[in-house]
Design an enzyme around this catalytic site. Structure first.
Site, PDB file in Angstrom:
ATOM      1  N   GLY A 185      13.045   6.221 -14.939  1.00  0.00           N
ATOM      2  CA  GLY A 185      12.544   6.012 -16.011  1.00  0.00           C
ATOM      3  C   GLY A 185      10.913   6.978 -15.835  1.00  0.00           C
ATOM      4  O   GLY A 185      10.641   7.536 -17.071  1.00  0.00           O
ATOM      5  N   LYS A 192      30.782  11.195 -12.837  1.00  0.00           N
ATOM      6  CA  LYS A 192      29.742  10.835 -12.179  1.00  0.00           C
ATOM      7  C   LYS A 192      29.853   9.518 -11.350  1.00  0.00           C
ATOM      8  O   LYS A 192      29.227   9.331 -10.176  1.00  0.00           O
ATOM      9  CB  LYS A 192      28.505  10.553 -13.436  1.00  0.00           C
ATOM     10  CG  LYS A 192      27.342  10.014 -12.645  1.00  0.00           C
ATOM     11  CD  LYS A 192      26.370  11.058 -11.896  1.00  0.00           C
ATOM     12  CE  LYS A 192      25.189  10.459 -10.857  1.00  0.00           C
ATOM     13  NZ  LYS A 192      24.146  10.134 -11.515  1.00  0.00           N
ATOM     14  N   SER A 199      20.276   6.273  -5.020  1.00  0.00           N
ATOM     15  CA  SER A 199      19.244   5.076  -5.560  1.00  0.00           C
ATOM     16  C   SER A 199      19.888   3.751  -4.910  1.00  0.00           C
ATOM     17  O   SER A 199      18.903   2.813  -4.628  1.00  0.00           O
ATOM     18  CB  SER A 199      19.501   5.089  -7.056  1.00  0.00           C
ATOM     19  OG  SER A 199      20.700   4.959  -7.250  1.00  0.00           O
ATOM     20  N   ASN A 239      26.688   6.685  -3.048  1.00  0.00           N
ATOM     21  CA  ASN A 239      25.687   5.631  -3.053  1.00  0.00           C
ATOM     22  C   ASN A 239      25.920   4.579  -1.851  1.00  0.00           C
ATOM     23  O   ASN A 239      25.358   4.237  -0.947  1.00  0.00           O
ATOM     24  CB  ASN A 239      25.600   5.029  -4.305  1.00  0.00           C
ATOM     25  CG  ASN A 239      24.831   6.112  -5.532  1.00  0.00           C
ATOM     26  OD1 ASN A 239      24.862   7.164  -5.074  1.00  0.00           O
ATOM     27  ND2 ASN A 239      24.164   5.445  -6.381  1.00  0.00           N
ATOM     28  N   ALA A 250      11.984   4.529 -10.879  1.00  0.00           N
ATOM     29  CA  ALA A 250      11.777   5.885 -10.673  1.00  0.00           C
ATOM     30  C   ALA A 250      12.573   7.038 -11.644  1.00  0.00           C
ATOM     31  O   ALA A 250      11.773   7.864 -12.128  1.00  0.00           O
ATOM     32  CB  ALA A 250      12.977   6.182  -9.265  1.00  0.00           C
ATOM     33  N   ASN A 264      28.754   8.422  -7.615  1.00  0.00           N
ATOM     34  CA  ASN A 264      28.040   7.391  -7.063  1.00  0.00           C
ATOM     35  C   ASN A 264      28.987   6.500  -6.209  1.00  0.00           C
ATOM     36  O   ASN A 264      28.279   5.820  -5.121  1.00  0.00           O
ATOM     37  CB  ASN A 264      27.471   6.855  -8.311  1.00  0.00           C
ATOM     38  CG  ASN A 264      26.409   7.479  -8.969  1.00  0.00           C
ATOM     39  OD1 ASN A 264      26.902   7.573 -10.406  1.00  0.00           O
ATOM     40  ND2 ASN A 264      25.585   7.491  -8.453  1.00  0.00           N
ATOM     41  N   ASN A 309      23.642   4.581 -14.104  1.00  0.00           N
ATOM     42  CA  ASN A 309      24.818   4.842 -13.358  1.00  0.00           C
ATOM     43  C   ASN A 309      25.796   3.696 -13.307  1.00  0.00           C
ATOM     44  O   ASN A 309      25.474   2.680 -13.947  1.00  0.00           O
ATOM     45  CB  ASN A 309      24.495   4.701 -11.798  1.00  0.00           C
ATOM     46  CG  ASN A 309      23.949   6.252 -11.408  1.00  0.00           C
ATOM     47  OD1 ASN A 309      24.244   7.212 -12.011  1.00  0.00           O
ATOM     48  ND2 ASN A 309      23.241   6.274 -10.336  1.00  0.00           N
ATOM     49  N   ALA A 332      11.407   1.582 -16.342  1.00  0.00           N
ATOM     50  CA  ALA A 332      10.338   2.772 -16.007  1.00  0.00           C
ATOM     51  C   ALA A 332      10.148   2.681 -14.618  1.00  0.00           C
ATOM     52  O   ALA A 332       8.897   2.934 -14.020  1.00  0.00           O
ATOM     53  CB  ALA A 332       9.081   2.648 -16.656  1.00  0.00           C
TER      54      ALA A 332
END
Ligand code: NDP
Ligand code: KPL
Length: 313
Positions: free
Chosen positions: A12, A188, A261, A196, A10, A192, A106, A8
């Site tokens: 979540g 995806k 992230s 990222n 960001a 990333n 991810n 839980a």
């Protein structure tokens, strides 16, 4: 639906909040004591598209869930890749024979971990273009829009997956069935695998990087390595579509101002990154298939060097 958000942080928090607002019965499970204490005491706080909201959502530490009585219809996995196995072990008592488990992390290959704990018929794989950040423990920052692609791993799980899609869409999470989730995951992973690591090393948000005159050349070199591996895995990529999706991340009006992230992990929170599950996974698979992956290898090494320079934990 009765939903457990396992991880839980960001993302979540975003999914937990939106599903709670759509009147699902949601519980959060996490491993960060300060975050859990703040949510237990004051509720989950969020700056949600500029509006301050507070939601009272039950939250448990993952080491206390063995005794929690909650038979979930759906578990949504949102840990970091390196925390997934431990989380699966700790929530296994809450995963019943009919509980669907949706993985939205991810990276590549998480099904290998989930399969150890959940029958194939209950696993749903997906990926998401939603974004989220944490302003601090117990407080999320949520802006912009996103989407989710998902597909059941077991052959006859389509009906149950459509129910999950309906539940997500009632919460405005913009989910759709994917006929080829492996391709979608690779697509995806290209986002990333470029945004990222590059934004983390270059200390930039996505718009800042995308506006440089070398962005296209760097992105195309990295994407060509992902595409070569995807082809070996029967997850062929449409390169033009992939490049369009990456370029959509540069838009300042949508998610361009987002720091990926990985940037949030390393630069803001001094935490280890998921690079080994993204570009690093391509390097490992390249060795397996005898395909050269110099760009992914170099970016993985740069991110590890930065983790070590910053003493990330
Ligand atoms: N953020 C984003 O915009 C997006 C993220 N994703 C993916 O979603 C998954 C979850 O990512 P995300 O929600 O960003 O992860 P977060 O880092 O926000 O949260 C993951 C976990 O890390 C721990 N944690 C987070 N921040 C801290 C901190 N400051 N100090 C100590 N512990 C902390 C918590 O668990 P614990 O204490 O157990 O370590 C938390 O559950 C990842 O696979 C990510 O790549 C996908 C799309 C977008
Ligand atoms: C927003 C996006 C797509 C950037 O790569 C993401 O998935 C992340 O932040 O990890």
């Amino acid at each position: 639906m009765k939903v457990i958000i396992a991880g839980a942080g960001a993302m979540g928090s975003r999914f937990g909040l939106m599903l709670h607002q759509a009147k699902n019965e949601v519980i959060l499970v996490d491993g960060w004591p300060e975050h859990i204490d703040n949510i237990k005491k004051d509720g989950l706080k969020a700056n949600f598209n500029g509006e301050e909201v507070v939601a009272q959502i039950p939250i448990y530490h993952q080491n206390e869930v063995a005794s929690v009585d909650f038979s979930a219809d759906l578990v949504i996995l949102f840990t970091k890749a390196m925390q997934l196995d431990a989380m699966m072990k700790e929530i296994k008592n809450m995963v019943g024979t009919n509980t669907k488990v949706l993985c939205l992390l991810n990276g590549i290959g998480h099904e290998d971990v989930i399969k150890k704990y959940v029958p194939l018929s209950n696993i749903i794989l997906g990926n998401t273009m939603w974004t989220a950040g944490l302003e601090g423990p117990g407080k999320a920052k949520l802006f912009g829009n996103g989407s989710i692609d998902l597909q059941n791993l077991g052959e006859d799980g389509r009906d149950a997956t459509e129910e999950v899609i309906a539940c997500l869409n009632k919460a405005n999470l913009n989910a759709k069935y994917s006929g080829n989730i492996l391709s979608s995951i690779y697509k995806k992973a290209c986002v990333n695998g470029t945004m990222n690591g590059l934004c983390t090393i270059l200390d930039s948000n996505m718009a800042g990087f995308g506006e440089t005159d070398v962005a296209d050349a760097i992105v195309e070199s990295i994407v060509s390595e992902f595409a070569a591996i995807a082809k070996m895995e029967k997850a062929d990529l449409n390169i033009e579509e992939v490049l369009t999706q990456i370029k959509s991340c540069y838009n300042r009006e949508t998610i361009g101002l987002h720091h990926p992230s990985m940037y949030q992990d390393l630069i803001i929170n001094n935490r280890l990154t998921e690079i080994d599950y993204i570009n690093g996974a391509i390097v490992r698979k390249g060795k397996q298939y005898n395909i050269e992956t110099p760009y992914c290898s170099f970016l993985t090494q740069l991110v590890h060097a930065k983790e070590q320079i910053l003493g990330a934990k």
